[in-house]
Design an enzyme around this catalytic site. Sequence first.
Site, PDB file in Angstrom:
ATOM      1  N   LYS A 112       3.344  -1.839  -0.314  1.00  0.00           N
ATOM      2  CA  LYS A 112       4.177  -0.829  -0.977  1.00  0.00           C
ATOM      3  C   LYS A 112       4.492   0.294  -0.003  1.00  0.00           C
ATOM      4  O   LYS A 112       3.616   0.724   0.763  1.00  0.00           O
ATOM      5  CB  LYS A 112       3.432  -0.291  -2.203  1.00  0.00           C
ATOM      6  CG  LYS A 112       4.278   0.605  -3.118  1.00  0.00           C
ATOM      7  CD  LYS A 112       3.472   1.084  -4.318  1.00  0.00           C
ATOM      8  CE  LYS A 112       4.302   1.963  -5.254  1.00  0.00           C
ATOM      9  NZ  LYS A 112       3.512   2.488  -6.390  1.00  0.00           N
ATOM     10  N   SER A 156       6.070   2.321 -10.780  1.00  0.00           N
ATOM     11  CA  SER A 156       6.866   2.489  -9.592  1.00  0.00           C
ATOM     12  C   SER A 156       6.798   1.297  -8.633  1.00  0.00           C
ATOM     13  O   SER A 156       7.703   1.094  -7.838  1.00  0.00           O
ATOM     14  CB  SER A 156       6.404   3.738  -8.837  1.00  0.00           C
ATOM     15  OG  SER A 156       5.086   3.547  -8.328  1.00  0.00           O
ATOM     16  N   SER A 204       1.529   2.245 -12.297  1.00  0.00           N
ATOM     17  CA  SER A 204       2.488   1.724 -11.319  1.00  0.00           C
ATOM     18  C   SER A 204       2.129   0.368 -10.718  1.00  0.00           C
ATOM     19  O   SER A 204       2.975  -0.254 -10.081  1.00  0.00           O
ATOM     20  CB  SER A 204       2.681   2.734 -10.183  1.00  0.00           C
ATOM     21  OG  SER A 204       3.453   3.819 -10.635  1.00  0.00           O
TER      22      SER A 204
END
Lengths: 507, 518
Positions: free
Chosen positions: B80, B155, B179
């Site tokens: 990420k 996210s 997330s």
Amino acid sequence: MATGATDVLMDFDEALERFEPVLGFEVHVELSTATKMFSPAPNPAAPGVDSSVPNSLVAPVDMGLPGALPVVNAEAVRYSISLGLALGCSIAPTSRFARKNYFYPDLGKNYQISQYDEPIAFEGTVEVELEDGTLWTVPIERAHMEEDAGKLTHVGGATGRIQGADHSLVDYNRAGVPLVEIVTKPIFGAEHRAPEIAKAYVATIRDIVRSLGISEARMERGNLRCDANVSLRPRGQERLGTRTETKNVNSLRSVERAVRYEIQRQAAILAAGGTIVQETRHWHEDTGSTSAGRPKSDADDYRYFPEPDLLPVEPSLALIEELRAALPESPAAFRRRLQADYGFTDGEFRDILNAGVLAELEETVSKGAAPAQARKWWLGEILRIANQRGVEPGTLVSPLHVSELIALTENGDLTDRLARQVLELVVAGEGSPEEVVQARGLKVVSDDSALIAAIDEALASQPDVLQKIKDGKVQAAGAVIGAVMKAMRGQADAARVRELVLERAQA
Amino acid sequence: MSELTRWTAAELAEHLDAGDVSSVEATRAHLDRIAEVEPDVHAFLHVAGPAALTRAEEIDRLRAEGRAPSALAGVPVAIKDVLCTLDMPSTAGSKILEGWVPPYDATPVARLRAAGLVPLGKTNMDEFAMGSSTEYSAYGATHNPWDLSRIPGGSGGGSAAAVAAFEAPVALGSDTGGSIRQPAAVTGTVGVKPTYGGVSRYGSIALASSLDQVGPVSRTVLDAALIHDVIGGHDPHDATSLTDEWPSMAAAARRGKAEGSLAGVRVGVVHQLDGSGFQGGVRQRFGEALKRMAEAGAEIVEVQAPHFEYAISAYYLILPAEASSNLAKYDSVRFGLRVDPGRSTTEQVMALSREAGFGPEVKRRVILGTYALSAGYYDAYYGSAQQVRTLVQRDFTAAFEQADVLVSPSAPTTAFPLGEKVDDPLAMYLNDVTTIPANLAGIPGMSLPIGLAPEDGLPVGLQLMAPAREDARLYRVGATVEALLEAEWGAPLLSRAPKLGRPVPPPGFGTEPDGGTR
């Protein structure tokens, strides 16, 4: 920019007659730990760390880089606890760091990690000895840990200030240097002695941190920085007046002068019906005055909240007791012991304190000099030069060099006059006394053959004097001794010359 | 699509160990898959083609010398973009960090590298992890591999979509309020938020420091556990990192899978998260999963968590407050975007840079957080929120006295259409109702797939929660549930995902030197 030079001042005695001064101090102490408060970068406030290259002592944390996290320096916590104990404070079983949020380019994260409502040490007192030997108790509100900010250099302006500058450079070497901020409670009743108490308080804090060995405590280097709060209230008024905070007063003498100046300035304004603006003020060493900084209000909103990246600081009772047991004697006790050890009279000792050279003197003695000799130099020639230049004696020359100088006079390598000359050169930065003597060839000529040659020459050129000496008029030798000393450019021991002159004259 | 990309990380590791596939082959297969589906999915912000292949070659060489750094050496991984990487830009999905390459690796990344895993690239995310759909990414939204018109969650939608689309076997995510878990739920993958302090936050670009936690994203419970074992454990660079000795999560997952029974396990259904008001198909699959767990011997109990109803409100004060401070560093002075029109003051340059560099959701939360921390409002907002946090923690403590694990649907709905909630922040915030309590309490949570909602054919996730430090319990129970469901389905849920991809581009795409940031 107001320089303060145009401030109207009230006579100090008159100011005190009409107003009562209330003082308060925030003293920042840079700790001399090997690394910074929250990062593994070398600490420029540690001895021997070179911070001359900008941004050479930084870790990601100090730059506020994304993802970097602070970690508390355990040694800084120990230093802070020791300092808290030496200030007679209670040590909090749990204290916490908070974030003080404000945007400024010298602050990498745009928040400062500082202790806010939960400081590590609180509620203490410091005994301060004044010039006449009386003791004054300064109440301590708290001592808390925080990190220093970086330094800005404004380029392109005339004054080095931000106004008019073309651009500014940021050096983060100082960012993250461990600080303890010592905050006093309001100091009442200082009256005429307010400037003196201010100076003595800061000197005492300096002595304490030095004796603890937790800071270099050099004010001229910013290891110890004093913000002096001064307010006045009319006689008989209960409510405190509006205060100003004079920032970064960087010598003991300046602390005294700045407090005196603010009392006189504020008194003039109040007497003329004006009001004091709550603001920070800058101290100007050259003009001996303060000028307005930024307005400061109690409502400044720093949006403090507990620092979520750090756990609370929870020193064990065992650690606190260990540090308490290891505390050195208080500077007051230390002074009493030194006076006895050195055999100085009260008067002699007070002169030393007032000159602010006790620590230097003690170190000079510890390097092997006789106390009386050390006193003679620090209160004599060194203090004279210091006064001439308006600096602290300790900034001129190191105790090690003074002890070296004393040793050179004691073993006859230097006469007093020569030693003073060497001192000047050491102060000028030419090296240690030994080095100066070597480089300049200033040693006393102790080689008798060189002296004898000079004496024989002098006697030969003054046959009348020679005859007088031979006739027993010994005092006539003075003329020959003078000539020889002149020929030796002063680098001879006059007593030895005299001996030799008498010897040669009878030969 | 190469069969190689269908393998789980555990399977791939076995093949690598057996020597019937090389890391270079595995890495190339995933890079090819990335090239094939990225135009549709857009899971990556940066693909590190050449660097990945170079590292894979190195691992192959080490393995040949008998010096493979770990059992997972040579397995590709996606990271990420919130995590700092030495050799790849790290933008956290924001324009303000466009092109910024950090001078250090985040600790979880460093540990993956040390174990020989091969970073494929950086995955898309909502800007600074603020969002539940990736639509707040400054670089465009990621598309859900199950239905390209829908959100992949957020996210960490990029990591979840990359794993669901077989672009990477495993990935790293970060979870501040869901997330990792919510994207896992809506993409039919597995995601774990470890115990707070279980995985180092060093090098993870902070959103809300007291809530953020890095964790694994995968297609199986075992794979998540394998990654967790690599990235977890104490890190002296993170003061909030726990010093505990952790049991092997992989061992727990293997045990759970082998046991196939939940006898003696008390499963607590949180009344306040039981799904009333949730999407019908989500409720249905959740009910069926409970039934399956009961059949496997679990004791199902209902537990009360009365303060959960305040959790979202508290979360949306604490998070913006911390974020407003954490994001203050983006001022253009030391790194990142600088907007300087000339003849302007430092303050003006800072303001213009932040105005241009931050997206609307970031600005919204910075303003909200600044307000919540302001003098005079602190007690009413931030202070009260912290009190709610304590109450939520107490609710959990009480609930865990009655149950070994707690369960809920991972999210109230399946993947919603892109654009549906992007202009309605409150609706977007409510999507995190199930996941937020675990972050407030610092406890571990996992999402794993439990089927497709009948009405839209999209994945539904089950959230498992355990007491702090009991992450291994999640892996054990999660692996059992996973095995029971897969036995029933006859295949992993993802085998039912639609085919993706366009005509395969020329060979070697993705291995070009310019496999850079898009």
